[in-house]
Motif scaffolding. Sequence first.
Motif, PDB file in Angstrom:
ATOM      1  N   ARG A  88       0.926  -1.203   0.012  1.00 12.89           N
ATOM      2  CA  ARG A  88       0.166  -0.023   0.161  1.00 12.89           C
ATOM      3  C   ARG A  88       0.884   1.395  -0.004  1.00 12.89           C
ATOM      4  N   ASP A 103      -0.230   2.350  -4.621  1.00 15.85           N
ATOM      5  CA  ASP A 103      -1.015   1.289  -3.712  1.00 15.85           C
ATOM      6  C   ASP A 103      -1.199   0.337  -4.709  1.00 15.85           C
ATOM      7  N   ARG A 106      -4.938  -1.502  -4.399  1.00 15.79           N
ATOM      8  CA  ARG A 106      -6.198  -0.682  -4.859  1.00 15.79           C
ATOM      9  C   ARG A 106      -6.643  -1.302  -6.334  1.00 15.79           C
ATOM     10  N   SER A 107      -8.219  -0.718  -6.444  1.00 10.45           N
ATOM     11  CA  SER A 107      -8.681  -1.463  -7.752  1.00 10.45           C
ATOM     12  C   SER A 107      -8.047  -0.742  -8.876  1.00 10.45           C
ATOM     13  N   GLU A 108      -7.344   0.504  -8.961  1.00  5.82           N
ATOM     14  CA  GLU A 108      -6.597   0.859 -10.114  1.00  5.82           C
ATOM     15  C   GLU A 108      -5.407   0.174 -10.624  1.00  5.82           C
ATOM     16  N   PRO A 155      -4.457  -7.917  -2.102  1.00  9.36           N
ATOM     17  CA  PRO A 155      -5.760  -7.720  -1.373  1.00  9.36           C
ATOM     18  C   PRO A 155      -6.285  -8.550  -0.443  1.00  9.36           C
TER      19      PRO A 155
END
Length: 204
Positions: A88, A103, A106-108, A155
């Motif tokens: 992260r 990060d 993260r979804s991106e 994740p």
Amino acid sequence: MRKAIAGVLLILVLIGMFMAVRTLRYGFSAHDEPTAIEAVAARSMRHLAVPSDLRGMKNPVALTPEVLAEARAHFADHCANCHGNDGRGKTEMGAHLYPRATDLARSETQSLSDGELFATIENGVRLSGMPGFGNGTASSGYASWTLVHFIRHLPQITPDELKEMESLNPVSPAERKEEQDEELFLQGDETTTAAPLPHGSAHH
């Protein structure tokens, strides 16, 4: 393709003009947060920097527990200094980069293709703190593909995995000396001896 390149060039020109005016007025510091325009430009440049034959490529390395463990150790040793063991970017180094360390959980980032992640690891990202770790060899490519698997796993990373990675993180010379000094202090009764008395003195 030409329209996309022209669009990126226009964005870069606008950023250049904005940054020139801003720098003349306020100066330029890596402590500042990147602007929205810079973020859009960075994403566009990253996409265009990925070779077209890699953009839609799937990871050719089979995912196994052994491969994931190997990638976890590699990440802890080479990548965690900036990205953190959890990916992260909340590290002292990552927080002071410009732009900040990505990060990875993260979804991106997770929405990028395997090939895009691989290209970023292998080739790095210009004008950022992300180095290119690849050297064109098969072993380098294999290592980068295993890291793609680990990034996909971030994740869902577990506390036990994070604890294991802590033991694999590099130790700086200052940290190593601190550990050695602490160990010597704890073993002091075994490793230290009483100082010799001055010549001619006696016990009373």
